[in-house]
Design a protein around this motif. Structure first.
Motif, PDB file in Angstrom:
ATOM      1  N   GLU A 155      -1.084  -0.115   3.694  1.00 36.82           N
ATOM      2  CA  GLU A 155      -0.822   0.191   5.066  1.00 36.82           C
ATOM      3  C   GLU A 155       0.797   0.819   5.148  1.00 36.82           C
ATOM      4  O   GLU A 155       1.067   1.829   5.474  1.00 36.82           O
ATOM      5  CB  GLU A 155      -1.071  -0.677   5.839  1.00 36.82           C
ATOM      6  CG  GLU A 155      -1.223  -0.307   7.505  1.00 36.82           C
ATOM      7  CD  GLU A 155      -1.382  -1.354   8.435  1.00 36.82           C
ATOM      8  OE1 GLU A 155      -1.802  -2.541   7.927  1.00 36.82           O
ATOM      9  OE2 GLU A 155      -1.033  -1.234   9.353  1.00 36.82           O
ATOM     10  N   GLU A 156       1.521  -0.165   4.655  1.00 39.13           N
ATOM     11  CA  GLU A 156       2.885   0.297   4.521  1.00 39.13           C
ATOM     12  C   GLU A 156       3.017   1.657   4.032  1.00 39.13           C
ATOM     13  O   GLU A 156       3.883   2.541   4.219  1.00 39.13           O
ATOM     14  CB  GLU A 156       3.762  -0.885   3.997  1.00 39.13           C
ATOM     15  CG  GLU A 156       3.943  -2.136   4.861  1.00 39.13           C
ATOM     16  CD  GLU A 156       4.462  -1.632   6.242  1.00 39.13           C
ATOM     17  OE1 GLU A 156       5.315  -1.058   6.369  1.00 39.13           O
ATOM     18  OE2 GLU A 156       3.875  -2.221   7.208  1.00 39.13           O
ATOM     19  N   ARG A 215       1.798   4.579   5.527  1.00 38.58           N
ATOM     20  CA  ARG A 215       2.706   5.329   6.701  1.00 38.58           C
ATOM     21  C   ARG A 215       3.778   5.747   6.365  1.00 38.58           C
ATOM     22  O   ARG A 215       4.394   6.570   7.050  1.00 38.58           O
ATOM     23  CB  ARG A 215       3.022   3.789   7.626  1.00 38.58           C
ATOM     24  CG  ARG A 215       1.747   3.594   8.453  1.00 38.58           C
ATOM     25  CD  ARG A 215       2.243   2.452   9.634  1.00 38.58           C
ATOM     26  NE  ARG A 215       1.175   1.564   9.878  1.00 38.58           N
ATOM     27  CZ  ARG A 215       0.122   2.132  10.687  1.00 38.58           C
ATOM     28  NH1 ARG A 215       0.039   3.390  11.150  1.00 38.58           N
ATOM     29  NH2 ARG A 215      -0.660   1.233  10.940  1.00 38.58           N
ATOM     30  N   ARG A 247      -2.159  -4.898   3.562  1.00 35.87           N
ATOM     31  CA  ARG A 247      -0.651  -4.832   4.150  1.00 35.87           C
ATOM     32  C   ARG A 247       0.067  -3.708   3.188  1.00 35.87           C
ATOM     33  O   ARG A 247       0.787  -2.995   4.053  1.00 35.87           O
ATOM     34  CB  ARG A 247      -0.299  -6.082   4.254  1.00 35.87           C
ATOM     35  CG  ARG A 247      -0.361  -6.984   5.468  1.00 35.87           C
ATOM     36  CD  ARG A 247       0.340  -5.857   6.430  1.00 35.87           C
ATOM     37  NE  ARG A 247      -0.392  -5.793   7.921  1.00 35.87           N
ATOM     38  CZ  ARG A 247       0.120  -6.347   8.861  1.00 35.87           C
ATOM     39  NH1 ARG A 247       0.911  -7.260   9.126  1.00 35.87           N
ATOM     40  NH2 ARG A 247      -0.574  -5.888  10.043  1.00 35.87           N
ATOM     41  N   SER A 248       0.254  -4.002   1.999  1.00 32.96           N
ATOM     42  CA  SER A 248       1.264  -3.122   1.222  1.00 32.96           C
ATOM     43  C   SER A 248       0.671  -1.731   1.144  1.00 32.96           C
ATOM     44  O   SER A 248       1.677  -0.757   1.563  1.00 32.96           O
ATOM     45  CB  SER A 248       1.278  -3.795  -0.013  1.00 32.96           C
ATOM     46  OG  SER A 248      -0.054  -3.785  -0.822  1.00 32.96           O
TER      47      SER A 248
END
Lengths: 362, 287
Positions: free
Chosen positions: A232-233, A236, A229-230
């Motif tokens: 990916e952020e 992006r 999650r981290s």
């Protein structure tokens, strides 16, 4: 004409503001209320004093400002006071926990604790009974570092590659399915992860198999979604223009990811990974099951039980030995050690992130 | 023409596609970029229809037209950059010096090494110094060069981009610390450092002030000695100032594809174009 202008400028420049003295008196009055009300009600603990002081300050500053300054200023002061008080209330448990852990833990935070294990000789047991310092958590520190290291070694590459896939390649149903699965993984209760790892190792190595590797595996299940999650952020957040600039130079996609996307995002990815490590380093439940309890140093994660600091803390609390104070003191010292390890990790990540972060970004 | 094995000094050419093989370019008309019957799609949506164009080498071709008419899409199709977007594809052919860039055995990565691009907003790599930004195209393509060689490339490219005097004392500083105009010239130096044949510029001055714009326009006139330049611009004075030929794109309405209305000598487009729509657009009687 001139009078209108004068009036208008007067209403801007001459707006009534509370003086510092008035604000100070309001804070003082709030403190007075905060001390007196709990005491009158029969519970003068400092926690109540703080809560009542904070609430009365919010109420008094609003009323005072409403009377002296008007509605707009009063609303402003109300909001500011609320936000400040909320922040202070959030900081309270953090400071309280830190202070308690340091106060209680520092007593046994000595050389014996840092170097010794819980395999106590008869002399040490006698010394402990006489109230002398005995026993240590060296084995648990080693265990924590090995188990967490294994978990990170599994979860970080897996998580980063998944994040790269989701951001750079993933399209359509597969990507959506993976995103959903990652969300589901985030919600796995840690004890379930421990049971899964334990069950897997029982199937492969037979009943009662508890090893550091099983513990690391259980933690990696918890850690992977956080890393995904981290990261990916962060990926992006890398502007598409940089990818295009790289493609336009005839750089293949994989090399663009490796040499442009990841270096640009590395500072944030490191911080996220550290958070993920911090998230699992304090896990107790899965390690109770998967890695078990050991009294001695075991540096082989493939064979034999391995204790981590949280498990050590737990057992020192529920099975403190004789006298009980000795065990409880060791539990506090282990908790302090754990906090120090996490704090060190954060500092390390911060320093690394600062060194690696893109220079000159506006 | 660099059609033999070396695309760029120092960059090892790894692909053995037709791009890097010698090809027989006898016909003078095949020189430069020849676009024939090009349709550009995003999924099922036809964005640009039926473009035929001959872009002469070592010249500046400007593409003008209203927003959304597909000129940027067309430009990006010249080095297959539009393929970065999912579902984008083309029909028809784009030939560079006789080689079909959309041939089945042509690697888009190799195309982009010969057809460089400068973007609307300056986009130096924030993790790299000015020096590293210039040689990024070579370093990222794993070309291992001796320091002396890279030094030479950096100086030549920065001089070529009229940036050398301004940055020679701070080559190790981050590229993103420069002003917008300097950043854009840095991006041009970066694009020219890999010695492409064609340089595509997508509104390179629209984020810059007039003085920086002037600097870039002068630079373009110098660069055309060595490169074929295609520039998309909203600024018609700019097209008139710098380009040899100008193409006018237009769109009939939303949902309809953009088309090339006409392309001709810049002087003609701005004085006496063949099409009424072009006349209306360049005189401001349109949109």
């Amino acid at each position: 004409m001139t009078t209108v202008l004068d009036d208008r400028s007067a209403s801007v420049v001459g707006a009534r503001r509370m003086s510092r003295n008035v604000q100070g008196s309001i804070a003082g009055a709030a403190l007075l209320l905060g001390i007196s009300i709990p005491n009158l009600l029969g519970d003068g603990k400092w926690g109540w004093v703080l809560v009542v002081t904070a609430l009365s300050y919010v109420a008094l500053i609003y009323v005072g400002s409403r009377a002296l300054e008007g509605r707009r200023q009063a609303t402003d002061r109300l909001m500011r006071a609320t936000v400040t008080v909320a922040f202070a209330l959030v900081m309270l448990p953090l400071l309280s926990v830190t202070w308690t852990v340091i106060r209680e833990g520092v007593g046994r935070f000595d050389g014996k604790f840092l170097r010794g294990t819980m395999r106590l000789s008869p002399e040490e047991l006698l010394a402990q009974r006489d109230g002398l310092a005995a026993g240590g958590a060296f084995h648990a520190m080693v265990g924590t570092l090995i188990i967490t290291g294994l978990a990170a070694a599994i979860a970080v590459p897996l998580g980063l590659l998944t994040a790269v896939y989701l951001v750079e390649y993933g399209r359509g149903r597969l990507a959506r399915a993976i995103t959903t699965m990652v969300d589901v993984m985030t919600g796995i209760p840690s004890i379930v992860a421990g049971l899964c790892a334990y069950a897997l190792f029982v199937i492969v190595f037979g009943p009662g198999s508890r090893t550091g590797l099983a513990g690391g595996l259980a933690l990696s299940v918890l850690m992977t979604p956080v890393v995904v999650r981290s990261a990916e952020e962060m990926f992006r957040l890398v502007p598409n223009e940089l990818r295009e600039a790289s493609y336009a130079l005839g750089v293949p996609k994989w090399r663009t990811i490796l040499r442009v996307v990841i270096p640009t995002a590395i500072a944030g990815v490191l911080t996220g990974t550290t958070l993920a490590v911090a998230r699992v380093i304090g896990e107790t439940a899965p390690l109770l099951i998967a890695a078990g309890l050991a009294q001695e140093t075991n540096v082989n994660p493939f064979d034999g039980r391995m204790t981590s600091l949280p498990v050590f803390t737990y057992y020192q609390y529920v099975q403190p030995g004789i006298p009980t104070e000795a065990g409880v003191a060791r539990a506090w010292a282990a908790a302090l050690m754990l906090v120090l390890i996490v704090a060190t990790l954060f500092v390390l990540a911060r320093v690394l992130a600062n060194v690696l972060k893109p220079k000159g970004l506006r | 023409m660099m059609l033999s094995g070396q695309i760029t000094r120092g960059i090892p050419v790894t692909n053995d596609s037709r791009l890097s093989e010698p090809s027989q370019v006898d016909d003078h008309a095949e020189r430069g970029v020849v676009v024939a019957g090009l349709n550009i799609f995003y999924g099922d949506f036809l964005a640009v229809a039926d473009v035929d164009m001959h872009i002469q080498s070592k010249s500046i071709t400007a593409l003008i037209g209203p927003s959304g008419c597909g000129k940027s899409t067309f430009l990006r199709s010249l080095n297959r950059m539009h393929e970065v977007i999912d579902g984008a594809r083309v029909e028809g052919s784009v030939r560079l010096d006789g080689v079909d860039l959309y041939g089945s055995e042509v690697d888009p990565v190799a195309v982009r090494r010969r057809v460089g691009m400068v973007f609307q907003r300056p986009n130096p790599f924030p993790t790299m110094s000015i020096y590293d930004n210039v040689v990024a195209g070579i370093r990222l393509n794993s070309g291992k060069l001796r320091r002396a060689e890279t030094n030479e490339i950096v100086e030549r490219s920065l001089r070529g981009a009229n940036l050398w005097e301004e940055v020679k004392d701070r080559l190790d500083q981050p590229g993103s610390g420069l002003s917008g105009g300097q950043q854009q010239r840095l991006c041009i130096a970066r694009a020219t450092a890999v010695e492409p044949d064609v340089l595509l510029m997508d509104e390179p001055c629209s984020a810059l002030d007039p003085i920086s714009t002037l600097a870039i326009e002068q630079l373009m006139l110098e660069l055309k000695q060595n490169f074929t330049i295609v520039i998309v611009t909203h600024n018609m004075q700019q097209a008139a100032r710098v380009s040899d030929r100008t193409g006018f794109f237009n769109i009939a309405g939303t949902g309809k594809p953009g088309r090339l209305i006409e392309i001709d000598e810049t002087k003609r487009i701005f004085s006496n174009p063949a099409q009424q729509a072009t006349q209306d657009y360049v005189t401001g009687r349109f949109g």
